[in-house]
Design an enzyme around this catalytic site. Sequence first.
Site, PDB file in Angstrom:
ATOM      1  CE1 TYR A 129       0.838   0.174   4.303  1.00 53.83           C
ATOM      2  CE2 TYR A 129      -1.407   0.173   4.690  1.00 53.83           C
ATOM      3  CZ  TYR A 129       0.018   0.182   5.376  1.00 53.83           C
ATOM      4  OH  TYR A 129      -0.177   0.178   7.139  1.00 53.83           O
ATOM      5  CD  GLU A 130       0.836   5.927   0.637  1.00 53.77           C
ATOM      6  OE1 GLU A 130      -0.491   6.588   0.848  1.00 53.77           O
ATOM      7  OE2 GLU A 130       0.707   7.733  -0.117  1.00 53.77           O
ATOM      8  N   GLY A 131       1.523   2.348  -2.675  1.00 53.09           N
ATOM      9  CA  GLY A 131       2.157   2.999  -3.505  1.00 53.09           C
ATOM     10  C   GLY A 131       3.558   1.322  -3.257  1.00 53.09           C
TER      11      GLY A 131
END
Lengths: 589, 589
Positions: B433-435
């Site tokens: 998550y968050e890239g």
Amino acid sequence: MSYVAPVREMLFTMKEIGGLDAVLAQPGHEEVTPDLVETILEEAGKFAAEVLAPLNQPGDRQGNRWDAGAVHTADGFKEAYASFCETGWNGMPASVDFGGQGMPTLLSTAVLEMWKSANMAFSLCQMLTLGAVEAIVHHGSEALKARYLPPMVEGRWTGTMNLTEPQAGSDLAALRAKAVREGDHYRISGTKIFITWGEHDMAENIVHLVLARLPDAPPGVKGISLFLVPKYLVGDDGRLGDRNDLTCASIEHKMGIRASATAVMSFGEGPGAIGYLLGEENQGLACMFTMMNHARLNVGLEGVAISERAYQQARGYALERVQGRTLVGDATIAGHPDVRRMLMDMKARTEAQRALAYFAAGWMDRAHGHPEAGPRRQAQSLVDLLIPVVKGWCTEGAQLVTATGVQVHGGMGFIEETGAAQHQRDARITTIYEGTTGIQANDLIGRKLARDGGTAMKGLLAQMRADANAVGHESDALLVDLHASLQRGVQALDEATDGLLGQAPREAAAAAVPYLWLAGTVIGGWLLTRAAVAATAQLDSGSDGEDFLAAKRVTALHFALHVMPHAAAWRDGVLRGAASTLGLTADQL
Amino acid sequence: MSYVAPVREMLFTMKEIGGLDAVLAQPGHEEVTPDLVETILEEAGKFAAEVLAPLNQPGDRQGNRWDAGAVHTADGFKEAYASFCETGWNGMPASVDFGGQGMPTLLSTAVLEMWKSANMAFSLCQMLTLGAVEAIVHHGSEALKARYLPPMVEGRWTGTMNLTEPQAGSDLAALRAKAVREGDHYRISGTKIFITWGEHDMAENIVHLVLARLPDAPPGVKGISLFLVPKYLVGDDGRLGDRNDLTCASIEHKMGIRASATAVMSFGEGPGAIGYLLGEENQGLACMFTMMNHARLNVGLEGVAISERAYQQARGYALERVQGRTLVGDATIAGHPDVRRMLMDMKARTEAQRALAYFAAGWMDRAHGHPEAGPRRQAQSLVDLLIPVVKGWCTEGAQLVTATGVQVHGGMGFIEETGAAQHQRDARITTIYEGTTGIQANDLIGRKLARDGGTAMKGLLAQMRADANAVGHESDALLVDLHASLQRGVQALDEATDGLLGQAPREAAAAAVPYLWLAGTVIGGWLLTRAAVAATAQLDSGSDGEDFLAAKRVTALHFALHVMPHAAAWRDGVLRGAASTLGLTADQL
């Protein structure tokens, strides 16, 4: 995501790496033709895909239910197991003397891989049963063999291995379970933990093999004996009688392989469970050792199998999912170079692991069945050297491969419904049970390396160096790269081996696991190089399956360019690493 | 296993690596004395240990319960959250203008690490709220700020980030959620997935930040706008009014962070959810970017935090558990060289990760608060370069550390009651998550490297090389080893950087993740070398805590001997690896 047995890849690896032709030429396999081998793989692949694989995820979700000592398996497992036994798969690897089909280990290894890929939790029941069968074959009296082996091979009764106790895990010397002589049998008491398939509802009887101590036994591992302790006592006519004095006290809540019950077993809460000696008194550990190579090969194989399953799942998702503008042609995420990198990493590691496992299996067949004693002995010494590497390296590799499999899925990988996470959770146990990676590495540097002064390893290194220096491929740039990479890897392993042999025990022990990673990497890269050379020859001769053969070459190159370069780093860690590894006091940690 | 905040280690890293003195000397931090910093860390450590840590395992086991759109959090979470807000921890990092305490990022980073170590699932609620606060501070109207920020900083209302849709994960261009103008607000409709803390029972209101598209928006990422969409509408007097047109349709069954609900949010099933524009129309992505560095630092910090927790758990077990004859003095398994190797690996990686995260945090403070524009700009360019490395490398490292943590426990690690497995499962989301790591790596080689022709990276390399070549330590063998290792690492990163800058986009994209691992390893090793040099100086000057300082040196050595040597292997993969990575067609996979 469904499972498709990689029959082509398996056959290729059996032939080119495992030495299938040589194995089948040995006495006793006259009826096992190459066609039969292929038919068996195809039929097993169907059973794995159609019966076992669909139960994998539901089994994980439902798990087992413990109820007053009984364990209820997940829906469908009982029926699948019945069908597994009916079709003869259960006893396939066992000797024909007791109802098995006596197939070579190389072939049964490929078939076992399928069960484990399709449903690792399910596969453990057969694996444990066959381990118990092997122990009884080698160490049971004729009466025990006649009474217990046929129903176990058939699968009507299953087997277990009762080693661990709360205070005795890797250290069996600390074992406390008791055995007391009573006429022709013994009375067993004690608590055993982590007993895989220790209790369940799929079979009529469960045959526990239990390590315990006699009252007058010497301390430590020299005072352990092995007993056969059935759940239900068996009459002279083979009929089941009274329930023995043993119960399943509880089952564990585990990270993975949730469809296989991991039992706490309590023996002898009443008068003591009736047990029968296997082998001699106080020779229990030696009896266990006779099974160990097969057991460790099979757990190493779990690394291969779960890596294959994770790879298939990730590949399937990557070839379907559309997301973002791609750079490599495909419209799906497989067209993103980094997704491609992850898939290639998974594929290369999985095939290297399989090559190593099948290579060892092929030499086990020769150690067992070669007509001459000299080659048998030589094969056995190679097998002994390889086994801890197979077990340690294939299972450590599976940690990476299954984690990468989750990563390929992005956010969906973290959602349990997708199935990718289960493979990572299931794989997690493989570096732990049947001897942790640390135990394997100590076996490798101790019994397998130091004890013979490195002779077996030096022999293997010479063979690898000869391959790495082979001439005739200079016009093929890819093969040139493979050989150059292999030369560097062999050099690193050679230097690390020399260094390790000169180290004090505590320094060597600190370097053991990095040495195992190094050995696995170099041997794996060597076997992939062999595979690429064989594939090249087949391509040159116009064999079928150009895509498959060309891929074999590129996959070997991926390992050579991305994995093998780490060999030098592990060598450095082996040669100089103990200074920091052992550099702190406990208080400073 | 309980959690103890490593206050000494945190303070040391803040001072010697994060530049605490320089940060506190900046305008606006006049009241933040070193004593206050220590007091805050100690108080936060107590709250983390006493309130949050005990809920970690029960929260994982119980998870959340979805019931007709409502989500009931695990027992104790509601009370812990109330106490968290009451004591002012929730808004601590936020601006004093809206009720926060305006602490430097370096300090709030250390405090956030504690929440995340103690209870990662819990910590996400504050993290998301603070992210939303940051977006509203930068892009909200004065009216929105006045109405929403005080209760969010206080914690009475929480925040979320609604980006992902089923067809739009990493690729926000594919986003379909709609926004239609209606007077001073908009009507929002669409389905969002993976919404962390998207629905729960701990707060009075939930403020969703939602990316959506106007009817006349240009296609792709240039047509995305950002909206504030509250669960309950808010009157001019700040009182809560009607329920907005949005519901939590379901929550996910996840591998980890199970105590935080991951929601499927459905907006506008009726007349459309009322939303308020943040920033300009079609500038939503730019608004998201203003939060991105903090968000990515914070997820990188999760890698640090969960590594620390896993290390403490493994160390605690290793120092208690007795098993087998040991070689290193201790009677517990910490006396086994291979267990010691695992603990040292965990410790060295965790401290390197922390050094990297705090280093970046310290430079964020300077980019934000340095009194002169030139140093601010320079600091910002370093931060921009570092952030994808912090996020990618610390979270990838956490995969290794938490897996090793399980391994240290042997069979007990696989049993969920032990707690080690949860850390590995919780850590699993951080590389996603968050890239994902792939997204971070593409950001690193694209926006951060290629765009400035490698200027920022070359500047960092020059700084690292100067440290590696520093004179004055030649009589200290350990420091000589550290510097030699660092020289080789810097050389590898330098060569890989040059190679990468000359590659075509698809080759560079194939090398991006190995390049990120390489960069993280070298920068991490550099910062540990700095730490060792500082510890040596403190030892020489007779500072307190000799054990701690001596351990700093050995820990840096462990990284230098065992981790840094892999830099050369990644360099090789970066320079030549695309040949195999991109060498197969999709059919050949």
